[in-house]
Design a protein around this motif. Structure first.
Motif, short mmCIF file in Angstrom:
data_model
loop_
_atom_site.label_atom_id
_atom_site.label_comp_id
_atom_site.label_asym_id
_atom_site.label_seq_id
_atom_site.Cartn_x
_atom_site.Cartn_y
_atom_site.Cartn_z
N PHE A 96 2.74 -0.51 0.66
CA PHE A 96 3.77 -0.91 -0.31
C PHE A 96 5.11 -1.54 0.19
O PHE A 96 5.76 -2.14 -0.52
CB PHE A 96 4.26 0.36 -1.00
N VAL A 269 3.81 -0.06 -12.90
CA VAL A 269 2.84 -0.62 -11.82
C VAL A 269 3.05 -0.50 -10.45
O VAL A 269 2.11 -0.26 -9.57
CB VAL A 269 2.50 -2.18 -12.22
N LEU A 270 4.51 -0.90 -10.16
CA LEU A 270 4.73 -0.59 -8.85
C LEU A 270 4.42 0.79 -8.34
O LEU A 270 4.19 0.83 -7.05
CB LEU A 270 6.15 -1.03 -8.74
N TYR A 273 0.94 1.56 -7.62
CA TYR A 273 0.73 0.80 -6.23
C TYR A 273 1.28 1.76 -5.02
O TYR A 273 0.71 1.94 -4.02
CB TYR A 273 1.01 -0.44 -5.98
N TYR A 274 2.63 2.07 -5.38
CA TYR A 274 3.16 2.90 -4.39
C TYR A 274 2.23 4.27 -3.98
O TYR A 274 1.99 4.69 -2.71
CB TYR A 274 4.39 3.32 -4.69
N THR A 276 -0.93 4.45 -4.41
CA THR A 276 -2.33 4.22 -3.98
C THR A 276 -2.45 3.26 -2.78
O THR A 276 -3.52 3.09 -2.23
CB THR A 276 -3.05 3.65 -5.24
N ALA A 277 -1.38 2.60 -2.54
CA ALA A 277 -1.36 1.70 -1.62
C ALA A 277 -2.01 2.22 -0.16
O ALA A 277 -1.56 3.35 0.21
CB ALA A 277 -0.02 1.19 -1.27
N PHE A 293 -3.88 -4.37 -7.90
CA PHE A 293 -2.53 -4.53 -8.04
C PHE A 293 -2.02 -5.79 -8.29
O PHE A 293 -1.24 -5.91 -9.49
CB PHE A 293 -1.83 -4.03 -6.92
N ARG A 297 -0.09 -7.14 -11.81
CA ARG A 297 1.07 -7.95 -11.66
C ARG A 297 0.95 -9.06 -12.58
O ARG A 297 1.69 -9.48 -13.37
CB ARG A 297 1.45 -8.27 -10.27
N ASP B 650 1.43 -11.18 -3.60
CA ASP B 650 2.50 -10.51 -4.16
C ASP B 650 3.83 -11.31 -4.22
O ASP B 650 4.37 -11.41 -5.08
CB ASP B 650 2.75 -9.01 -3.63
#
Lengths: 345, 659
Positions: A96, A269-270, A273-274, A276-277, A293, A297, B650
């Motif tokens: 992340f 979404v962020l 990911y935080y 599961t990253a 991810f 996005r 990203d």
């Protein structure tokens, strides 16, 4: 299926948000296409990075530790001895932290690292080309086929390039002049004789909010200018910009409310990911989660476009309305030539 | 007055216990100073009693006026900083500059009467760079020479104007950090006065003595200072006079602010004398008191056990105000830490800086070598030792980087910092290790490489010796050096002699390279192959020379070529591992530019390493120290380039927001 109709009353932000989601759901090829565009554009430099890392590791034992986790000393050695794109291979690409670094770069107007600047610029050009087709597809809310999609892209691309002259100027003004004034001038003056870092933190937070509001407002106007340019088949980008501005001004509550809903979705979404990253040890799983991810996005980016289109159509047009007729390619002369034979045959 | 005379912290008599002198106590300062916070000035008067403990007569004096480094942009200090692009006072306002101006200076008799006015003879000198604009060092001829064993009493009155808080000293808001603030004598040694101008890399060098200092500050403001507070009395006009006294130190620093939160804790550990720890904390760091005490206690405990006890019985930790630039600095019995409002646990910030500065009490504080010329001898020794303490006592220690204007920390739980490479600052040495030689006088080092040399190269050099001789030997080296040389101002050769004495081995070959030259080290495996043993060509036979081609079944020849890529020479081992698990170790003196080793075995080799235990931490490129037959290179490059790719995607999506 949620479909906004003018006769069912004015569309609210929540309706537009939900309708946008449904439209994105019904356009899976857009998601796949945009995701693939990031993948394809990132691939050449990733191959370069692969070569740089491989060359530096050689047939050393450090390679094994880099497979099993991360050898931070090797990493520093690589950074000390590399240049160009190699300099972007920093710890902040991990998990992340990558997102934090990229958002921080935007907030602090640092810009993309110069070795990858051209890829980001290329991606923005590709996006400028695709956005006309994307909006057209989302506005019609039905499959239009590749031909019609790219036709819409072609129709819009020069219009949006003209619009980008204005948007680049506005963003440059914001990110260079205004940002420098806020953070290079005002912030430093606020910090004079300040002895409490916490206060500095909240000053900066406030300035981020102010700067962010300006950027988001500009972004809103440009977004609706593009929506109106596509839905109403506007050729004048000055007119589209003025129309976008009018729409935002007259529907400020709904527009901002929708933006907030979309932003919450983005934050979600962020956050996902935080949670599961993957860490340094993960291999294929890390790449897979990373791609999921990126797909999310892409969906969020499309959701912004789709929901804004839905809101506009719900307020001033109607769902699925696009002024420009769907492109239909004429039969080629070859088809006519073989026509009689076909009939006779 | 109700306040009257308060007796504080000094035992039943209110006086510093009259202990046997630890040091020569030949430079004693009796100072009276008043702070005007509005004008940001100090007005002071001091009596210096100096005894010539050298072997020759002193015909003049040297006086440091450190704050004149901030007098104007022509000072040697600011000019040196500008060499590396740091023009901190380039746009400063008039009020940002500081100075130290002597009003009177005189030799006085025992009763205080003036024997000789030195003011007319006082002149600024610039022996180091001939910069006639520099005002950081002054000299005055004495009317009568001070013979060995004789004493001199000087009375100086002066005014000091605080610079904008900048590098160690100054003021910001109502936080005052007051260091290098009074006219101070140089050190008179065998060759005469050792006193340099003030440079950007300079630290300090002074004789030991007794400091009796009275500081008058606004009432209600907290004061922290070298020594113990003896008394506190009302000085009228809303001001309070604080008296601090300390014996056997070579400097005196103090701080005052109305904002400090005061904490105290007592350090106690079996076999070591207790120490009263006093922490002056910024309110916004209220939750970090335990971390400051932990770092300090770790230094007191481990340095105490390893090298020798801390003898003063008290220690003040000052948490500097944000933006003060006064953090991370050591003074006798007082030091400044340095932390951030957001400072995640599990990373040694503030523990590292607190530990480092507390550790300085042993090297800078007691051993007290000449930091101006040989800064590495305390900074490097301290860095080496604190790195070991971190590994022993302050774990885990994860990498932290900051984002969003350097305000938001991000902790990398995948990247624990290791002693050998990370807390010894290998990366700094790797980039800057060859830019200067460590033997260069510290004040003449290139400003941007001072830390890489004095701190990091020294730490790696000592850790290399530890890996060569074991920690027990290095502990004995440092303990011997500490106990033999504390309070005596040792030189580098004194340290080298202790290394040779304790190890029983000559080390000139090592220090010639790491101290007297800027050589770096890089050993590499240049070639590694293992193939079936064979030969072909002409061989002698009864019929004369005949062509033959032979391959020995089940026998393999492994060839390893080791190369020395840089100038540095160090004996290294070469380790070859075979597929049956057998390992063969060869010692190489490392002198030649290359050396080939061959091994005939019934199996193939799987790996070859030069310096497999990484004894030579000064090797700047360790990746090339090994080779394996079946490398995981492609898997590693694929893994990390794909991870990097996600970051790039990203980044692209982030900027796609604007399209």
């Amino acid at each position: 299926m949620t479909r906004l109709r003018q006769d069912s009353g004015e569309a609210g932000p929540l309706q537009a948000f939900v309708d946008g989601l449904m439209r994105v759901k019904r356009a899976p090829w857009l998601v796949i296409g945009l995701w693939l565009s990031t993948l394809v554009l990132a691939l050449p430099l990733s191959l370069t990075m692969h070569g740089l890392i491989g060359d530096h590791l050689g047939s050393s034992m450090a390679a094994r530790s880099a497979v099993d986790g991360m050898n931070y000393d090797w990493w520093n050695e690589f950074l000390a001895q590399s240049s160009g794109v190699g300099q972007t291979f920093v710890p902040a690409i991990l998990g992340f932290a990558a997102i934090v670094q990229n958002l921080s770069g935007v907030a602090d107007a640092a810009g993309p690292p110069s070795p990858v600047l051209w890829v980001v610029a290329a991606q923005m050009l590709v996006a400028t080309f695709l956005i006309g087709g994307v909006l057209d597809r989302l506005a019609r809310d039905r499959a239009i086929g590749a031909g019609a999609f790219f036709s819409a892209c072609g129709v819009s691309v020069f219009r949006f390039l003209r619009l980008s002259v204005v948007s680049v100027a506005v963003y440059a003004l914001l990110f260079v002049t205004v940002h420098n004034w806020l953070f290079g001038n005002l912030y430093l003056r606020l910090l004079e004789d300040l002895t409490v870092e916490r206060t500095a933190f909240f000053y900066r937070l406030g300035l981020y909010a102010l700067f962010g509001a300006m950027v988001l407002f500009a972004n809103l106007v440009f977004d609706y200018a593009k929506v109106r340019a596509v839905v109403e088949d506007r050729r004048s980008m000055v007119g589209a910009l003025a129309a976008g501005w009018r729409f935002v001004r007259r529907n400020l509550g709904a527009v901002v409310g929708l933006y907030a809903l979309n932003s919450v979705a983005f934050m979600g979404v962020l956050f996902l990911y935080y949670l599961t990253a993957p860490g340094a040890a993960a291999n294929a799983l890390a790449f897979a989660i990373g791609q999921v991810f990126i797909v999310l996005r892409v969906i969020i980016r499309l959701q912004f476009a789709a929901s804004q289109t839905a809101l506009f159509q719900g307020r001033l047009a109607h769902a699925g309305y696009v002024a420009r007729p769907l492109a239909k390619w004429p039969d080629s002369p070859a088809a006519e030539a073989i026509g009689p034979a076909y009939k006779n045959g | 007055m109700l306040l009257g005379l308060l007796l504080i912290q000094a035992g039943p008599s209110g006086q510093t216990p009259n202990l046997a002198p630890l040091s020569p106590r030949n430079a004693n300062y009796d100072i009276e100073v008043t702070l005007d916070p509005a004008a940001r000035t100090l007005t002071g008067s001091e009596v210096i009693e100096w005894r010539n403990i050298g072997t020759m007569a002193a015909y003049s004096i040297r006086v440091h006026l450190y704050w004149n480094a901030f007098r104007n942009t022509n000072s040697s200090w600011l000019k040196q900083r500008k060499l590396v692009g740091d023009d901190a006072f380039g746009e400063a306002e008039a009020s940002d500059f500081g100075y130290s101006e002597i009003a009177t200076i005189a030799v006085i008799n025992g009763d205080g009467s003036v024997r000789a006015d030195l003011k007319p003879a006082l002149r600024y000198i610039s022996p180091d760079d001939q910069n006639t604009d520099d005002r950081s060092l002054a000299s005055a001829a004495l009317p009568t020479a001070v013979q060995p064993g004789e004493s001199l009493r000087l009375r100086i009155t002066w005014t000091g104007k605080f610079p904008k808080n900048f590098d160690r000293t100054g003021v910001i808001g109502n936080y005052f950090f007051v260091s290098q603030w009074f006219p101070k004598l140089g050190v008179f040694e065998a060759g005469g006065w050792t006193a340099h101008q003030f440079f950007a890399n300079s630290e300090f060098y002074s004789d030991f003595g007794r400091y009796d200092v009275r500081m008058t500050v606004p009432s209600g403001w907290t004061v922290g200072a070298t020594g113990r507070e003896q008394s506190r009395a009302d000085a009228g006009n809303g001001r309070t006079r604080h008296r601090y006294v300390q014996d056997d130190v070579h400097d005196f620093a103090w701080t005052t602010s109305p904002d400090f939160i005061e904490h105290t804790q007592r350090f106690e550990h079996t076999g070591l004398p207790p120490v009263a720890m006093r922490l002056l904390l910024q309110p916004e760091h209220a939750g970090q008191a335990d971390r400051h005490f932990a770092g300090t206690a770790a230094a007191l405990r481990y340095y105490g056990e390893w090298f020798g006890a801390y003898p003063y019985g008290h220690l003040t930790i000052v948490d500097p105000a944000f933006q003060s630039d006064s953090g991370g600095m050591e003074y006798p019995t007082l030091f400044t830490g340095g932390t951030r409002w957001l400072s995640p646990r599990g990373s040694n910030d503030p523990e590292y800086v607190v530990l480092h500065e507390a550790g300085h009490q042993f090297w800078y504080g007691m051993v007290a070598n000449n930091e101006t010329e040989r800064g590495w001898l305390d900074e490097g020794l301290n860095e080496y030792a604190d790195s070991r303490v971190q590994a022993e006592a302050l774990q885990p220690n994860y990498l932290v980087q900051r984002f969003f204007g350097d305000l938001i920390p991000w902790q990398f739980r995948d990247l624990p910092l290791k002693r050998a490479t990370d807390t010894n600052w290998m990366n700094s040495y790797r980039r800057l290790g060859d830019r200067d030689a460590l033997s260069t006088p510290t004040f003449q080092l290139w400003p941007a490489t001072h830390q890489a040399q004095s701190y990091h190269k020294t730490a790696l050099m000592l850790h290399t010796l530890e890996r060569k001789h074991t920690w027990e030997v290095m502990q004995k080296v440092l303990a011997t050096f500490f106990t033999r040389w504390r309070f005596k101002h040792p030189q580098p050769d004194d340290f080298f002699a202790v290394v040779e004495e304790v190890t029983g081995l000559p080390h000139a070959w090592f220090f010639d390279q790491v101290y007297r030259s800027s050589n770096t080290f890089d050993y590499a495996i240049e070639r590694f192959d293992s193939e079936a043993l064979s030969s072909r060509g002409l061989t002698e036979s009864p019929a004369g020379l005949a062509f033959s081609e032979q391959t020995t079944r089940g026998s393999y020849r492994t060839t390893v070529v080791v190369r020395r890529l840089d100038a540095g020479v160090f004996p290294v081992d070469v380790l070859v591992t075979f597929s049956n698990g057998e390992q063969v170790r060869e010692a190489w003196d490392g002198r030649a530019r290359w050396q080939a080793f061959t091994f005939d075995r019934p199996v193939k080799a799987v790996s070859a390493q030069v310096d497999p235990e990484r004894v030579l931490l000064l090797d700047t490129n360790y990746t090339n120290n090994s080779r394996v037959m079946e490398p995981a290179t492609d898997a590693a490059a694929t893994k990390w380039s794909l991870r990097w790719m996600v970051w790039l995607q990203d980044l692209m999506m982030t900027y796609a927001f604007f399209v």
